[in-house]
Write an enzyme that holds these catalytic residues in place. Sequence first.
Site, PDB file in Angstrom:
ATOM      1  N   LYS A  14      -4.178  -1.394  -8.595  1.00 33.10           N
ATOM      2  CA  LYS A  14      -5.108  -0.720  -7.675  1.00 33.10           C
ATOM      3  C   LYS A  14      -4.732   0.760  -7.487  1.00 33.10           C
ATOM      4  O   LYS A  14      -5.604   1.608  -7.486  1.00 33.10           O
ATOM      5  CB  LYS A  14      -5.125  -1.417  -6.302  1.00 33.10           C
ATOM      6  CG  LYS A  14      -5.558  -2.881  -6.346  1.00 33.10           C
ATOM      7  CD  LYS A  14      -5.715  -3.457  -4.948  1.00 33.10           C
ATOM      8  CE  LYS A  14      -4.433  -3.557  -4.163  1.00 33.10           C
ATOM      9  NZ  LYS A  14      -3.417  -4.508  -4.699  1.00 33.10           N
ATOM     10  N   ARG A  89      -7.465  -6.631   3.945  1.00 32.44           N
ATOM     11  CA  ARG A  89      -6.639  -7.719   3.409  1.00 32.44           C
ATOM     12  C   ARG A  89      -6.856  -9.016   4.177  1.00 32.44           C
ATOM     13  O   ARG A  89      -6.237 -10.029   3.843  1.00 32.44           O
ATOM     14  CB  ARG A  89      -5.170  -7.329   3.506  1.00 32.44           C
ATOM     15  CG  ARG A  89      -4.565  -6.916   2.151  1.00 32.44           C
ATOM     16  CD  ARG A  89      -3.148  -6.553   2.467  1.00 32.44           C
ATOM     17  NE  ARG A  89      -2.185  -6.514   1.450  1.00 32.44           N
ATOM     18  CZ  ARG A  89      -1.777  -5.420   0.806  1.00 32.44           C
ATOM     19  NH1 ARG A  89      -2.386  -4.289   0.970  1.00 32.44           N
ATOM     20  NH2 ARG A  89      -0.780  -5.482  -0.025  1.00 32.44           N
ATOM     21  N   ARG A 128       8.165  -2.516 -11.849  1.00 29.58           N
ATOM     22  CA  ARG A 128       7.927  -1.381 -10.950  1.00 29.58           C
ATOM     23  C   ARG A 128       9.105  -1.199  -9.996  1.00 29.58           C
ATOM     24  O   ARG A 128       9.471  -0.082  -9.652  1.00 29.58           O
ATOM     25  CB  ARG A 128       6.628  -1.616 -10.165  1.00 29.58           C
ATOM     26  CG  ARG A 128       6.211  -0.438  -9.302  1.00 29.58           C
ATOM     27  CD  ARG A 128       4.823  -0.613  -8.723  1.00 29.58           C
ATOM     28  NE  ARG A 128       4.797  -1.492  -7.572  1.00 29.58           N
ATOM     29  CZ  ARG A 128       3.677  -1.860  -6.934  1.00 29.58           C
ATOM     30  NH1 ARG A 128       2.496  -1.437  -7.362  1.00 29.58           N
ATOM     31  NH2 ARG A 128       3.723  -2.652  -5.881  1.00 29.58           N
ATOM     32  N   ARG A 134      10.926   0.511  -3.934  1.00 28.41           N
ATOM     33  CA  ARG A 134      10.348  -0.382  -2.910  1.00 28.41           C
ATOM     34  C   ARG A 134      11.154  -1.680  -2.842  1.00 28.41           C
ATOM     35  O   ARG A 134      11.233  -2.402  -3.833  1.00 28.41           O
ATOM     36  CB  ARG A 134       8.884  -0.684  -3.245  1.00 28.41           C
ATOM     37  CG  ARG A 134       7.964   0.479  -2.991  1.00 28.41           C
ATOM     38  CD  ARG A 134       6.536   0.157  -3.337  1.00 28.41           C
ATOM     39  NE  ARG A 134       6.006  -1.031  -2.678  1.00 28.41           N
ATOM     40  CZ  ARG A 134       4.726  -1.383  -2.690  1.00 28.41           C
ATOM     41  NH1 ARG A 134       3.855  -0.622  -3.317  1.00 28.41           N
ATOM     42  NH2 ARG A 134       4.336  -2.473  -2.077  1.00 28.41           N
ATOM     43  N   ARG A 146       4.505 -12.281  -1.334  1.00 27.76           N
ATOM     44  CA  ARG A 146       3.332 -11.380  -1.304  1.00 27.76           C
ATOM     45  C   ARG A 146       2.154 -12.016  -2.046  1.00 27.76           C
ATOM     46  O   ARG A 146       1.012 -11.896  -1.626  1.00 27.76           O
ATOM     47  CB  ARG A 146       3.688 -10.023  -1.913  1.00 27.76           C
ATOM     48  CG  ARG A 146       4.512  -9.186  -0.952  1.00 27.76           C
ATOM     49  CD  ARG A 146       5.271  -8.117  -1.682  1.00 27.76           C
ATOM     50  NE  ARG A 146       4.428  -7.045  -2.156  1.00 27.76           N
ATOM     51  CZ  ARG A 146       4.778  -6.225  -3.150  1.00 27.76           C
ATOM     52  NH1 ARG A 146       5.915  -6.357  -3.775  1.00 27.76           N
ATOM     53  NH2 ARG A 146       3.947  -5.274  -3.518  1.00 27.76           N
TER      54      ARG A 146
HETATM   55  P1  AMP Z   1       0.763  -2.418  -0.749  1.00 24.75           P
HETATM   56  O1  AMP Z   1       1.328  -1.087  -1.082  1.00 24.75           O
HETATM   57  O2  AMP Z   1      -0.727  -2.404  -0.649  1.00 24.75           O
HETATM   58  O3  AMP Z   1       1.281  -3.516  -1.637  1.00 24.75           O
HETATM   59  O4  AMP Z   1       1.277  -2.766   0.725  1.00 24.75           O
HETATM   60  C1  AMP Z   1       2.670  -2.888   1.024  1.00 24.75           C
HETATM   61  C2  AMP Z   1       2.834  -3.666   2.326  1.00 24.75           C
HETATM   62  O5  AMP Z   1       2.221  -2.948   3.410  1.00 24.75           O
HETATM   63  C3  AMP Z   1       2.193  -5.044   2.352  1.00 24.75           C
HETATM   64  O6  AMP Z   1       3.022  -6.031   1.783  1.00 24.75           O
HETATM   65  C4  AMP Z   1       1.998  -5.240   3.852  1.00 24.75           C
HETATM   66  O7  AMP Z   1       3.212  -5.567   4.503  1.00 24.75           O
HETATM   67  C5  AMP Z   1       1.596  -3.848   4.311  1.00 24.75           C
HETATM   68  N1  AMP Z   1       0.128  -3.651   4.240  1.00 24.75           N
HETATM   69  C6  AMP Z   1      -0.542  -2.774   3.440  1.00 24.75           C
HETATM   70  N2  AMP Z   1      -1.869  -2.861   3.642  1.00 24.75           N
HETATM   71  C7  AMP Z   1      -2.053  -3.820   4.593  1.00 24.75           C
HETATM   72  C8  AMP Z   1      -3.195  -4.379   5.205  1.00 24.75           C
HETATM   73  N3  AMP Z   1      -4.436  -3.969   4.879  1.00 24.75           N
HETATM   74  N4  AMP Z   1      -2.996  -5.349   6.127  1.00 24.75           N
HETATM   75  C9  AMP Z   1      -1.762  -5.768   6.469  1.00 24.75           C
HETATM   76  N5  AMP Z   1      -0.635  -5.294   5.917  1.00 24.75           N
HETATM   77  C10 AMP Z   1      -0.764  -4.324   4.980  1.00 24.75           C
END
Ligand code: AMP
Length: 190
Positions: A14, A89, A128, A134, A146
């Site tokens: 994404k 989400r 990654r 991360r 996740r």
């Molecule tokens: P991402 O970079 O999108 O994989 O997000 C990393 C982490 O941020 C996720 O595992 C969640 O803990 C938190 N996070 C990001 N976007 C959301 C969302 N829309 N709702 C809830 N938690 C989020």
Amino acid sequence: MLNIVLFGPPGAGKGTQSEKIIEKYNLTHISTGDLFRKHLSEGTELGRLAQKYMDEGNLVPDDVVIGMVDEKIKENNTSTGFIFDGFPRTVAQAEALDRLLEEKKTPILGMIALDVPEDELKTRLLERGKTSGRVDDQDIQKIENRVKVYLDETLPVANYYNGQEKFTKINGVGQISEIFDNICEVINTY
Ligand code: AMP
């Protein structure tokens, strides 16, 4: 306005595709994961609150996420369109997004979902993790959590947009440029 939701499990690509889309269509990128990581690195209260959820690969509570997105949309009130990446989400987040955009009289035109098999996701995330720094990319248990959270809590969001006839699935495995071309083909129909 061109408002798009880019959807898919962690590691689906994404972020990579968003960068190309915002450049081509001149959109404002709202990645909730990136926003949380920025708060974390700046040591804000919001960052501290989000950290314990992020470190474990769990979702940050809806009201926190929705408040942050609301603020971001308002900050960019001259934007010609938004691409939402990693948001919504949960179905509650999707409903909230519809309400926020209703205030602006500008709906989501479509959701594009990147489809990638689970094994490939795990391989990509671990790879990654070697360079991203991360913590949630470096531990197979966190990665598996996740993916589970995605299947349990996030996948119903696809049905939400499908019910509005706004859902398109794209194969997320292959050349980045090829996947991007397929995404553009969909966007060009909006
Ligand atoms: P991402 O970079 O999108 O994989 O997000 C990393 C982490 O941020 C996720 O595992 C969640 O803990 C938190 N996070 C990001 N976007 C959301 C969302 N829309 N709702 C809830 N938690 C989020």
